[in-house]
Motif scaffolding. Structure first.
Motif, short mmCIF file in Angstrom:
data_model
loop_
_atom_site.label_atom_id
_atom_site.label_comp_id
_atom_site.label_asym_id
_atom_site.label_seq_id
_atom_site.Cartn_x
_atom_site.Cartn_y
_atom_site.Cartn_z
N MET A 27 18.18 44.95 95.05
CA MET A 27 19.50 45.17 95.66
C MET A 27 20.15 43.83 95.98
N GLN A 78 22.06 56.43 98.82
CA GLN A 78 22.04 56.40 97.36
C GLN A 78 23.30 55.74 96.81
N ILE A 79 24.44 56.16 97.32
CA ILE A 79 25.71 55.62 96.81
C ILE A 79 25.80 54.12 97.07
N THR A 93 23.39 51.86 97.66
CA THR A 93 22.44 51.02 96.93
C THR A 93 22.86 50.85 95.47
N VAL A 94 23.39 51.91 94.87
CA VAL A 94 23.90 51.79 93.50
C VAL A 94 25.11 50.85 93.49
N ALA A 95 25.99 51.00 94.47
CA ALA A 95 27.18 50.15 94.54
C ALA A 95 26.82 48.68 94.72
N VAL A 130 24.15 47.14 93.69
CA VAL A 130 23.67 46.61 92.40
C VAL A 130 24.86 46.26 91.49
N GLN A 131 25.92 47.03 91.60
CA GLN A 131 27.12 46.79 90.78
C GLN A 131 28.10 45.83 91.47
N ILE A 165 31.90 52.98 90.83
CA ILE A 165 30.79 53.61 90.12
C ILE A 165 31.06 55.09 89.94
N LEU A 221 28.81 58.58 90.10
CA LEU A 221 27.51 59.10 90.48
C LEU A 221 27.60 60.63 90.54
N ASP A 222 26.78 61.29 89.74
CA ASP A 222 26.80 62.76 89.68
C ASP A 222 28.20 63.28 89.35
N TYR A 226 32.92 53.77 99.76
CA TYR A 226 31.80 52.95 100.22
C TYR A 226 31.93 52.68 101.72
#
Length: 332
Positions: free
Chosen positions: A1, A276-277, A279-281, A283-284, A289, A291-292, A301
Motif C-alpha cells: 500500500m 477495501q475501497i 486500499t485499492v485507491a 495502490v492507484q 477506480i 470496484l464491483d 474516497y
C-alpha cells in the motif's frame, strides 16, 4: 500500500471537518467526576484510543457559595487525569458573577490539560467574543470553545456563532429551549421520543447541525434524561446520527456512554467496504477506480475515509490493511 496518508490527500476544503470523540460525558459532583475520569482511563486502555470526553461541570455542579472551591477541584482533577485522555470544563454563563473566576482558576491552573471549555447559554457571537477575551485574561494557552445553544433567539444566530474561529462545537440544550417557548411546546418534546417529533425542536436541531457543517464544526446532540433506558438512548443517538447530521452526543450517566458509541459507530460491513475501497485507491495513487462495477473517485474516497475515522473513534477494530494509517507514529 502506498503510505501516503489519506487525510493528507483527501481532506481539503470540502471534507476537512473537525473530528472529536462522539460522546461528551458530563459530571459535576466530586465522586462522579472522579469515577468518570477513572472510567475514561479504563476505556482508553480497552479501546486503545480515547472514545469519549469527560466534561467537569461548574455550572450545575458547583454548590452555591462554593464556586471557587469547586473550580479549584475541577482544575485539580483535570491536571491529574490519565495521559491520553480528554478533559474539559463547563463554566458558568458569560453574564454570571463567577464566570471570570471560573476561567481564572480552571484555565489559569489547568489550561495545558483542557481539551476545551464549554460555554452555556450562548445567545450570540458577542458572548463568544466576551468569553474569548476573558479566556485570554485567564491563560496564555489557546483553548477551543464549545458552546451550548438553549433558546430560539440563539438558534437564529447559529451560523454566525459557528463561523467564529475559536468555536469548535455547538451543542443543543433541549430543556431550556422548550422552556423558552412559554408553554407553546409541550413537555412531551423533552422526552426521548417526543424531541424527534415536535417540528420546532427538530427544526432547531437541524439548524444547528447545518450551521456546524457549513463551517467545519462539530454538532453535539442534547441529553436523553431517561438514563435507565439504554434502548431509548441508543435509538435517540441513532436518529441524531443518521437522520439529523449530528456527529457527537452528550452523556449524563456512565451507562449511556457505550450505547452512544454503538449508535454512532458505522456497521461492520461498512467498515470492510471502506477499507477495501481505500486500499485499492491507495495502490492507484488515489486515481479513480472501478470496484464491483461502481466508479469511485476522491469524493467517495473522502466519505469512506471519514467513515474509517469514525470507526476508529468509536473503538471498532479496523481491518489489518488500514491499521497503519491509525498508528500513533504515522504523522500526517
Amino acid at each position: 500500500m502506498e503510505m501516503v496518508h489519506p487525510a493528507t490527500v483527501l481532506l481539503d476544503a470540502q471534507g476537512g471537518a473537525l473530528r472529536l470523540p462522539v460522546c461528551d460525558h458530563y459530571s459535576g459532583v466530586e465522586v462522579r467526576m472522579r469515577k468518570s475520569l477513572q472510567l475514561q482511563a479504563e476505556m482508553l486502555q480497552e479501546f486503545g484510543t480515547c472514545v469519549f470526553d469527560v466534561t467537569l461541570d461548574c455550572e450545575d455542579g458547583a454548590p452555591v457559595g462554593q464556586e471557587a472551591e469547586h473550580a479549584k477541584l475541577v482544575a485539580e482533577l483535570a491536571n491529574g487525569a490519565a495521559a491520553g485522555t480528554r478533559v474539559a470544563a463547563r463554566v458558568h454563563a458569560v453574564d454570571h458573577a463567577h464566570f471570570q473566576q471560573d476561567l481564572d482558576i480552571i484555565a489559569g491552573e489547568a489550561g495545558e490539560r483542557l481539551c476545551h471549555i464549554m460555554l452555556p447559554k450562548v445567545e450570540s457571537v458577542d458572548d463568544v467574543l466576551m468569553a474569548e477575551k476573558a479566556l485570554q485574561r485567564a491563560s496564555d494557552k489557546s483553548i477551543p470553545l464549545h458552546v451550548l445553544i438553549e433558546s430560539p433567539a440563539a438558534v437564529q444566530q447559529a451560523f454566525e456563532i459557528a463561523s467564529h474561529p475559536a468555536v469548535q462545537s455547538i451543542s443543543f440544550g433541549l430543556m431550556d429551549f422548550v422552556s423558552a417557548h412559554g408553554g407553546a411546546i409541550p413537555a412531551s418534546a423533552m422526552t426521548a421520543q417526543g424531541q424527534f417529533e415536535h417540528p420546532l425542536v427538530v427544526r432547531a436541531k437541524l439548524e444547528i447541525a447545518a450551521a456546524c457543517h457549513a463551517h467545519g464544526k462539530v454538532p453535539s446532540h442534547c441529553v436523553v434524561t431517561e438514563f435507565k433506558n439504554p434502548q431509548a438512548l441508543q435509538a435517540c443517538a441513532q436518529k441524531a446520527s443518521r437522520e439529523l447530521g449530528y456527529t457527537r452526543m452528550w452523556s449524563i450517566h456512565p451507562d449511556q456512554i457505550r450505547p452512544i458509541l454503538r449508535a454512532f459507530a458505522p456497521a461492520d460491513d461498512e467498515v470492510r467496504q471502506a477499507a477495501q475501497i481505500l486500499t485499492v485507491a491507495a495502490v492507484q495513487n488515489w486515481a479513480p477506480i472501478s470496484l464491483d462495477g461502481v466508479l469511485h473517485d476522491r469524493a467517495s474516497y473522502r466519505y469512506f475515509w471519514q467513515l474509517l475515522e469514525r470507526a476508529h473513534q468509536t473503538g471498532l477494530t479496523l481491518p489489518d490493511a488500514v491499521q497503519p494509517w491509525f498508528a500513533p507514529e504515522f504523522n500526517h
